[in-house]
Write a protein that holds these residues in place. Structure first.
Motif, PDB file in Angstrom:
ATOM      1  N   ALA A  44       0.837  -1.198   0.000  1.00  0.00           N
ATOM      2  CA  ALA A  44       0.000   0.000   0.000  1.00  0.00           C
ATOM      3  C   ALA A  44       0.874   1.250   0.000  1.00  0.00           C
ATOM      4  O   ALA A  44       1.902   1.292   0.675  1.00  0.00           O
ATOM      5  CB  ALA A  44      -0.897   0.000   1.242  1.00  0.00           C
TER       6      ALA A  44
ATOM      7  N   ASP B 296       2.433   4.723   0.911  1.00  0.00           N
ATOM      8  CA  ASP B 296       2.517   5.465   2.163  1.00  0.00           C
ATOM      9  C   ASP B 296       1.876   6.839   2.001  1.00  0.00           C
ATOM     10  O   ASP B 296       1.897   7.435   0.926  1.00  0.00           O
ATOM     11  CB  ASP B 296       3.984   5.638   2.592  1.00  0.00           C
ATOM     12  CG  ASP B 296       4.636   4.300   2.923  1.00  0.00           C
ATOM     13  OD1 ASP B 296       3.885   3.334   3.152  1.00  0.00           O
ATOM     14  OD2 ASP B 296       5.876   4.223   2.936  1.00  0.00           O
ATOM     15  N   THR B 297       1.280   7.332   3.075  1.00  0.00           N
ATOM     16  CA  THR B 297       0.685   8.660   3.092  1.00  0.00           C
ATOM     17  C   THR B 297       1.388   9.469   4.161  1.00  0.00           C
ATOM     18  O   THR B 297       1.511   9.016   5.304  1.00  0.00           O
ATOM     19  CB  THR B 297      -0.821   8.587   3.400  1.00  0.00           C
ATOM     20  OG1 THR B 297      -1.468   7.801   2.398  1.00  0.00           O
ATOM     21  CG2 THR B 297      -1.437   9.979   3.426  1.00  0.00           C
TER      22      THR B 297
ATOM     23  N   LEU C 108       1.986   7.176   7.229  1.00  0.00           N
ATOM     24  CA  LEU C 108       1.199   5.963   7.394  1.00  0.00           C
ATOM     25  C   LEU C 108       1.865   4.861   6.572  1.00  0.00           C
ATOM     26  O   LEU C 108       1.868   4.910   5.343  1.00  0.00           O
ATOM     27  CB  LEU C 108      -0.236   6.188   6.911  1.00  0.00           C
ATOM     28  CG  LEU C 108      -1.015   7.309   7.615  1.00  0.00           C
ATOM     29  CD1 LEU C 108      -2.402   7.430   7.011  1.00  0.00           C
ATOM     30  CD2 LEU C 108      -1.094   7.054   9.111  1.00  0.00           C
TER      31      LEU C 108
ATOM     32  N   TYR D 149      -1.227   0.339  14.151  1.00  0.00           N
ATOM     33  CA  TYR D 149      -2.650   0.679  14.037  1.00  0.00           C
ATOM     34  C   TYR D 149      -3.487  -0.005  15.117  1.00  0.00           C
ATOM     35  O   TYR D 149      -4.398   0.596  15.681  1.00  0.00           O
ATOM     36  CB  TYR D 149      -3.162   0.302  12.645  1.00  0.00           C
ATOM     37  CG  TYR D 149      -2.448   1.041  11.531  1.00  0.00           C
ATOM     38  CD1 TYR D 149      -2.417   2.437  11.514  1.00  0.00           C
ATOM     39  CD2 TYR D 149      -1.786   0.356  10.518  1.00  0.00           C
ATOM     40  CE1 TYR D 149      -1.758   3.117  10.499  1.00  0.00           C
ATOM     41  CE2 TYR D 149      -1.123   1.033   9.505  1.00  0.00           C
ATOM     42  CZ  TYR D 149      -1.102   2.411   9.503  1.00  0.00           C
ATOM     43  OH  TYR D 149      -0.437   3.093   8.510  1.00  0.00           O
TER      44      TYR D 149
ATOM     45  N   ALA E  13      -7.123  14.259   3.994  1.00  0.00           N
ATOM     46  CA  ALA E  13      -6.690  13.026   3.327  1.00  0.00           C
ATOM     47  C   ALA E  13      -5.909  12.127   4.279  1.00  0.00           C
ATOM     48  O   ALA E  13      -6.098  10.897   4.277  1.00  0.00           O
ATOM     49  CB  ALA E  13      -5.842  13.373   2.104  1.00  0.00           C
ATOM     50  N   PHE E  14      -5.061  12.718   5.089  1.00  0.00           N
ATOM     51  CA  PHE E  14      -4.251  11.946   6.027  1.00  0.00           C
ATOM     52  C   PHE E  14      -5.140  11.238   7.056  1.00  0.00           C
ATOM     53  O   PHE E  14      -4.990  10.042   7.326  1.00  0.00           O
ATOM     54  CB  PHE E  14      -3.251  12.861   6.722  1.00  0.00           C
ATOM     55  CG  PHE E  14      -2.383  12.175   7.726  1.00  0.00           C
ATOM     56  CD1 PHE E  14      -1.287  11.429   7.324  1.00  0.00           C
ATOM     57  CD2 PHE E  14      -2.661  12.262   9.086  1.00  0.00           C
ATOM     58  CE1 PHE E  14      -0.484  10.780   8.256  1.00  0.00           C
ATOM     59  CE2 PHE E  14      -1.865  11.624  10.017  1.00  0.00           C
ATOM     60  CZ  PHE E  14      -0.774  10.888   9.607  1.00  0.00           C
TER      61      PHE E  14
ATOM     62  N   THR F 288      -8.400  10.604   6.867  1.00  0.00           N
ATOM     63  CA  THR F 288      -9.273   9.625   6.220  1.00  0.00           C
ATOM     64  C   THR F 288      -8.527   8.320   5.978  1.00  0.00           C
ATOM     65  O   THR F 288      -9.042   7.225   6.252  1.00  0.00           O
ATOM     66  CB  THR F 288      -9.803  10.182   4.890  1.00  0.00           C
ATOM     67  OG1 THR F 288     -10.546  11.385   5.144  1.00  0.00           O
ATOM     68  CG2 THR F 288     -10.705   9.170   4.206  1.00  0.00           C
ATOM     69  N   GLN F 289      -7.289   8.431   5.499  1.00  0.00           N
ATOM     70  CA  GLN F 289      -6.493   7.244   5.241  1.00  0.00           C
ATOM     71  C   GLN F 289      -6.131   6.530   6.543  1.00  0.00           C
ATOM     72  O   GLN F 289      -6.130   5.289   6.608  1.00  0.00           O
ATOM     73  CB  GLN F 289      -5.223   7.626   4.488  1.00  0.00           C
ATOM     74  CG  GLN F 289      -4.323   6.480   4.107  1.00  0.00           C
ATOM     75  CD  GLN F 289      -4.978   5.522   3.133  1.00  0.00           C
ATOM     76  OE1 GLN F 289      -4.801   4.306   3.258  1.00  0.00           O
ATOM     77  NE2 GLN F 289      -5.715   6.033   2.162  1.00  0.00           N
TER      78      GLN F 289
ATOM     79  N   GLU G  82      -9.130   4.530   7.613  1.00  0.00           N
ATOM     80  CA  GLU G  82      -9.335   3.391   6.722  1.00  0.00           C
ATOM     81  C   GLU G  82      -8.366   2.253   7.040  1.00  0.00           C
ATOM     82  O   GLU G  82      -8.748   1.081   7.069  1.00  0.00           O
ATOM     83  CB  GLU G  82      -9.163   3.843   5.270  1.00  0.00           C
ATOM     84  CG  GLU G  82     -10.306   4.714   4.761  1.00  0.00           C
ATOM     85  CD  GLU G  82     -10.097   5.156   3.328  1.00  0.00           C
ATOM     86  OE1 GLU G  82      -9.016   4.824   2.754  1.00  0.00           O
ATOM     87  OE2 GLU G  82     -10.978   5.826   2.775  1.00  0.00           O
ATOM     88  N   ARG G  83      -7.121   2.590   7.321  1.00  0.00           N
ATOM     89  CA  ARG G  83      -6.128   1.558   7.635  1.00  0.00           C
ATOM     90  C   ARG G  83      -6.427   0.909   8.981  1.00  0.00           C
ATOM     91  O   ARG G  83      -6.254  -0.297   9.145  1.00  0.00           O
ATOM     92  CB  ARG G  83      -4.731   2.159   7.614  1.00  0.00           C
ATOM     93  CG  ARG G  83      -4.286   2.625   6.233  1.00  0.00           C
ATOM     94  CD  ARG G  83      -2.808   2.881   6.190  1.00  0.00           C
ATOM     95  NE  ARG G  83      -2.396   3.355   4.877  1.00  0.00           N
ATOM     96  CZ  ARG G  83      -1.205   3.133   4.339  1.00  0.00           C
ATOM     97  NH1 ARG G  83      -0.306   2.433   5.009  1.00  0.00           N
ATOM     98  NH2 ARG G  83      -0.899   3.610   3.151  1.00  0.00           N
TER      99      ARG G  83
ATOM    100  N   LYS H 286      -9.398  -1.431   8.481  1.00  0.00           N
ATOM    101  CA  LYS H 286      -8.989  -2.623   7.737  1.00  0.00           C
ATOM    102  C   LYS H 286      -8.239  -3.599   8.626  1.00  0.00           C
ATOM    103  O   LYS H 286      -8.324  -4.821   8.451  1.00  0.00           O
ATOM    104  CB  LYS H 286      -8.116  -2.206   6.546  1.00  0.00           C
ATOM    105  CG  LYS H 286      -7.740  -3.342   5.617  1.00  0.00           C
ATOM    106  CD  LYS H 286      -6.947  -2.846   4.433  1.00  0.00           C
ATOM    107  CE  LYS H 286      -6.574  -4.003   3.502  1.00  0.00           C
ATOM    108  NZ  LYS H 286      -5.798  -3.523   2.319  1.00  0.00           N
TER     109      LYS H 286
END
Length: 202
Positions: A16, A18-19, A36, A54, A108-109, A111-112, A115-116, A119
């Motif tokens: 995936a 990275d952010t 991330l 996480y 964006a950071f 939100t990601q 999501e991670r 998951k």
């Protein structure tokens, strides 16, 4: 017939992307940098760094924290199981007179990040707004100020002090816009990974 050689670079599971996100909390301080990764939330500030996996994130609190230099300022407090406390702000100091918003990158950071965590099966507590005690104090203070303004306004009208009455009306509108927005956005609540509180994101 020789067997084809497997290309591990192409057969391995895709990694995936990275952010990353960075901001400066003060003009002279070091930048706070976050990333991330597949391993977790990595952070670095000056010569210090760390990693919070996480599944080790115990709680996240989103809040709206305006300041005099920037009325659209949001804050995220992340608590890790090992005691680490990470603060992420949506604004960054650029010059002595400029605190720049980073709305798109901040959203964006976060939100990601959510999501991670979802998951990975995270059971973190997701909190929106300020604490109940602080919120109740803010509501009570706002009510007292509103009563005081209303009393002064009625007195100004009764005595014919129209300039004073206009000033009080303007002050009341400004107070309702600033404090009302703070109280409204920061109402204590919980949220879920798939429904982030939009009022607490830029």
């Amino acid at each position: 017939m020789p067997k084809p050689v497997l290309d591990h670079a192409t057969t391995a599971a895709p990694r995936a992307p990275d952010t990353s996100y960075a901001y400066k909390a003060s003009l002279i301080g070091a930048a706070h940098r976050f990333e991330l990764t597949d391993d977790g939330l990595s952070w670095r500030t000056g010569g210090r760094s760390g990693l919070c996996r996480y599944l080790d994130i115990a709680a996240i609190r989103l809040s709206y924290r305006p300041v005099s230099m920037q009325s659209r300022r949001f804050r995220t407090d992340i608590e890790c199981a090992d005691g680490q406390r990470i603060v992420v702000l949506s604004t960054s100091w650029q010059t002595a007179a400029l605190m720049a918003p980073q709305d798109r990158d901040y959203r964006a950071f976060l939100t990601q990040l959510h999501e991670r965590m979802a998951k990975g099966g995270s059971r973190a507590m997701l909190i929106g707004g300020i604490g109940p005690t602080s919120y109740a104090a803010g509501v009570a203070l706002s009510a007292l100020v509103g009563v005081a303004i209303a009393g002064l306004l009625l007195r100004s009208i009764a005595t014919g002090e129209w300039a004073g009455a206009l000033f009080l009306v303007g002050f009341a509108v400004l107070f309702a816009w600033q404090i009302g927005g703070f109280i409204g956005r920061n109402r204590p609540r919980t949220y879920t990974f798939d429904q982030l509180p939009q009022g607490l994101l830029p």
